[in-house]
Design a protein around this motif. Structure first.
Motif, PDB file in Angstrom:
ATOM      1  N   ASP A 131     -35.607 -34.453 -19.285  1.00 37.90           N
ATOM      2  CA  ASP A 131     -34.103 -34.523 -19.336  1.00 37.90           C
ATOM      3  C   ASP A 131     -33.585 -34.465 -17.727  1.00 37.90           C
ATOM      4  N   GLY A 132     -34.191 -34.671 -16.740  1.00 33.52           N
ATOM      5  CA  GLY A 132     -33.964 -34.674 -15.298  1.00 33.52           C
ATOM      6  C   GLY A 132     -33.454 -33.538 -14.817  1.00 33.52           C
ATOM      7  N   ASN A 133     -33.749 -32.138 -15.594  1.00 32.16           N
ATOM      8  CA  ASN A 133     -33.439 -30.943 -14.847  1.00 32.16           C
ATOM      9  C   ASN A 133     -34.138 -29.923 -15.474  1.00 32.16           C
ATOM     10  N   ARG A 134     -34.911 -29.949 -16.560  1.00 36.55           N
ATOM     11  CA  ARG A 134     -35.843 -29.169 -17.001  1.00 36.55           C
ATOM     12  C   ARG A 134     -37.340 -29.577 -16.863  1.00 36.55           C
ATOM     13  N   PHE A 135     -38.077 -28.492 -16.410  1.00 33.62           N
ATOM     14  CA  PHE A 135     -39.528 -28.805 -16.064  1.00 33.62           C
ATOM     15  C   PHE A 135     -40.109 -27.955 -17.403  1.00 33.62           C
ATOM     16  N   VAL A 136     -41.131 -28.865 -17.933  1.00 35.42           N
ATOM     17  CA  VAL A 136     -42.152 -28.134 -18.838  1.00 35.42           C
ATOM     18  C   VAL A 136     -43.534 -28.381 -18.060  1.00 35.42           C
ATOM     19  N   ALA A 137     -44.188 -27.152 -17.992  1.00 32.22           N
ATOM     20  CA  ALA A 137     -45.603 -26.833 -16.939  1.00 32.22           C
ATOM     21  C   ALA A 137     -46.310 -26.779 -18.153  1.00 32.22           C
ATOM     22  N   SER A 138     -47.570 -27.495 -17.867  1.00 34.60           N
ATOM     23  CA  SER A 138     -48.830 -27.484 -18.409  1.00 34.60           C
ATOM     24  C   SER A 138     -49.598 -26.339 -17.741  1.00 34.60           C
ATOM     25  N   GLU A 139     -49.341 -26.079 -16.524  1.00 33.37           N
ATOM     26  CA  GLU A 139     -50.251 -25.025 -15.724  1.00 33.37           C
ATOM     27  C   GLU A 139     -49.137 -24.276 -14.674  1.00 33.37           C
ATOM     28  N   VAL A 140     -49.367 -22.938 -14.602  1.00 36.39           N
ATOM     29  CA  VAL A 140     -48.737 -22.125 -13.539  1.00 36.39           C
ATOM     30  C   VAL A 140     -49.683 -21.486 -12.895  1.00 36.39           C
ATOM     31  N   LEU A 141     -49.507 -21.416 -11.378  1.00 34.89           N
ATOM     32  CA  LEU A 141     -50.279 -20.885 -10.251  1.00 34.89           C
ATOM     33  C   LEU A 141     -49.525 -19.961  -9.625  1.00 34.89           C
ATOM     34  N   ALA A 142     -49.964 -18.702  -9.652  1.00 33.25           N
ATOM     35  CA  ALA A 142     -49.334 -17.742  -8.901  1.00 33.25           C
ATOM     36  C   ALA A 142     -49.926 -17.766  -7.403  1.00 33.25           C
ATOM     37  N   LYS A 143     -48.854 -17.603  -6.370  1.00 31.63           N
ATOM     38  CA  LYS A 143     -49.339 -17.364  -4.932  1.00 31.63           C
ATOM     39  C   LYS A 143     -49.054 -16.018  -4.333  1.00 31.63           C
ATOM     40  N   HIS A 144     -50.133 -15.676  -3.715  1.00 29.96           N
ATOM     41  CA  HIS A 144     -50.019 -14.155  -3.077  1.00 29.96           C
ATOM     42  C   HIS A 144     -49.256 -14.413  -1.870  1.00 29.96           C
ATOM     43  N   ASP A 145     -48.527 -13.629  -1.046  1.00 26.37           N
ATOM     44  CA  ASP A 145     -48.107 -13.531  -0.025  1.00 26.37           C
ATOM     45  C   ASP A 145     -48.983 -13.872   1.280  1.00 26.37           C
ATOM     46  N   GLU A 146     -48.500 -14.331   2.438  1.00 20.61           N
ATOM     47  CA  GLU A 146     -49.548 -14.385   3.316  1.00 20.61           C
ATOM     48  C   GLU A 146     -49.923 -12.953   3.928  1.00 20.61           C
ATOM     49  N   LYS A 147     -49.441 -11.858   3.557  1.00 20.89           N
ATOM     50  CA  LYS A 147     -49.774 -10.419   3.761  1.00 20.89           C
ATOM     51  C   LYS A 147     -50.820  -9.950   3.225  1.00 20.89           C
ATOM     52  N   TYR A 148     -51.230 -10.699   2.058  1.00 25.52           N
ATOM     53  CA  TYR A 148     -52.553  -9.881   1.177  1.00 25.52           C
ATOM     54  C   TYR A 148     -53.644 -10.008   2.023  1.00 25.52           C
ATOM     55  N   MET A 149     -54.465  -9.155   1.731  1.00 21.98           N
ATOM     56  CA  MET A 149     -55.801  -8.927   2.312  1.00 21.98           C
ATOM     57  C   MET A 149     -56.803  -8.145   1.408  1.00 21.98           C
ATOM     58  N   PRO A 150     -58.019  -8.773   1.101  1.00 18.80           N
ATOM     59  CA  PRO A 150     -59.042  -8.192   0.278  1.00 18.80           C
ATOM     60  C   PRO A 150     -59.286  -6.823   0.759  1.00 18.80           C
ATOM     61  N   PRO A 151     -59.503  -5.976   0.030  1.00 22.34           N
ATOM     62  CA  PRO A 151     -59.884  -4.370   0.145  1.00 22.34           C
ATOM     63  C   PRO A 151     -60.860  -4.395   1.182  1.00 22.34           C
ATOM     64  N   GLU A 152     -61.882  -5.312   1.006  1.00 22.29           N
ATOM     65  CA  GLU A 152     -63.321  -5.052   1.769  1.00 22.29           C
ATOM     66  C   GLU A 152     -63.055  -5.664   3.220  1.00 22.29           C
ATOM     67  N   ALA A 153     -61.948  -6.563   3.290  1.00 19.66           N
ATOM     68  CA  ALA A 153     -61.628  -7.103   4.470  1.00 19.66           C
ATOM     69  C   ALA A 153     -60.747  -5.971   5.349  1.00 19.66           C
ATOM     70  N   ALA A 154     -60.032  -5.529   4.603  1.00 18.33           N
ATOM     71  CA  ALA A 154     -59.077  -4.239   5.088  1.00 18.33           C
ATOM     72  C   ALA A 154     -59.898  -3.149   5.771  1.00 18.33           C
ATOM     73  N   GLN A 155     -61.052  -2.848   5.025  1.00 20.76           N
ATOM     74  CA  GLN A 155     -61.980  -1.455   5.324  1.00 20.76           C
ATOM     75  C   GLN A 155     -62.584  -2.161   6.568  1.00 20.76           C
ATOM     76  N   ALA A 156     -63.160  -3.292   6.692  1.00 20.00           N
ATOM     77  CA  ALA A 156     -63.816  -3.912   7.857  1.00 20.00           C
ATOM     78  C   ALA A 156     -63.049  -3.713   8.927  1.00 20.00           C
ATOM     79  N   LEU A 157     -61.756  -3.939   8.794  1.00 16.81           N
ATOM     80  CA  LEU A 157     -60.741  -4.172  10.041  1.00 16.81           C
ATOM     81  C   LEU A 157     -60.582  -2.554  10.647  1.00 16.81           C
ATOM     82  N   GLN A 158     -60.706  -1.680   9.732  1.00 14.26           N
ATOM     83  CA  GLN A 158     -60.400  -0.468   9.985  1.00 14.26           C
ATOM     84  C   GLN A 158     -61.597   0.247  10.543  1.00 14.26           C
ATOM     85  N   GLY A 159     -62.662  -0.402  10.535  1.00 17.30           N
ATOM     86  CA  GLY A 159     -63.802  -0.069  11.290  1.00 17.30           C
ATOM     87  C   GLY A 159     -64.976   0.627  10.444  1.00 17.30           C
ATOM     88  N   GLY A 160     -64.510   0.829   9.166  1.00 20.11           N
ATOM     89  CA  GLY A 160     -65.595   1.714   8.194  1.00 20.11           C
ATOM     90  C   GLY A 160     -66.454   0.422   7.597  1.00 20.11           C
TER      91      GLY A 160
END
Length: 152
Positions: free
Chosen positions: A112-141
């Motif tokens: 109908d020109g202005n309603r979107f019917v999704a078959s798949e939805v993907l969520a994006k994390h923000d650019e500040k996200y860091m896996p816990p393992e990487a955060a720990q490695a950056l802290q020197g542990g």
């Protein structure tokens, strides 16, 4: 037929065969290509979309726009690029990172020109996200599985 003519015929037929194969691959690739568009591009008509064509839209889930059905499998929400808003309907399980104010990419069809019917939805994390393992490695542990980690 001379051997020279035979070689020429084999080379010409090989080139024709490779050309046909390349065209078939490119045609299949073009049909399966799905473009990413913003709500502004779609609603302002900057994109030509054929009826029934699968497209991807992306933006932020508008605050206060998520409405779920009683069974939780039907969801209506609004995607915005902070300029225009596009209502989206989705049936299925949403990803864990799906939240209001969070970035999403939805694949589906425009109705109908202005309603979107999704078959798949993907969520994006923000650019500040860091896996816990990487955060720990950056802290020197050193990270060891099963150990409790400090929050960065």
């Amino acid at each position: 037929m001379k051997t020279r003519h035979k070689r020429l015929a084999i080379i010409v037929s090989g080139v024709v065969g490779l050309t046909v194969a390349t065209l078939l691959v490119l045609n299949a690739f073009n049909k399966n290509l799905v473009f990413f568009h913003s709500p502004t591009e779609i609603l302002e008509g900057k994109v030509s979309i054929a009826p029934g064509q699968t497209i991807r839209i992306g933006g932020l889930v508008e605050q206060g726009s998520v409405k779920r059905s009683a069974d939780g499998l039907k969801v209506d929400f609004i995607i915005t690029d902070l300029n225009k808003k596009l209502p989206v309907h989705y049936e299925g399980l949403l990803p864990d990172l799906f939240r209001e104010g969070q970035g999403v990419v939805a694949q589906g069809r425009l109705q109908d020109g202005n309603r979107f019917v999704a078959s798949e939805v993907l969520a994006k994390h923000d650019e500040k996200y860091m896996p816990p393992e990487a955060a720990q490695a950056l802290q020197g542990g050193s990270y060891a599985a099963g150990k409790e980690m400090k929050k960065p």
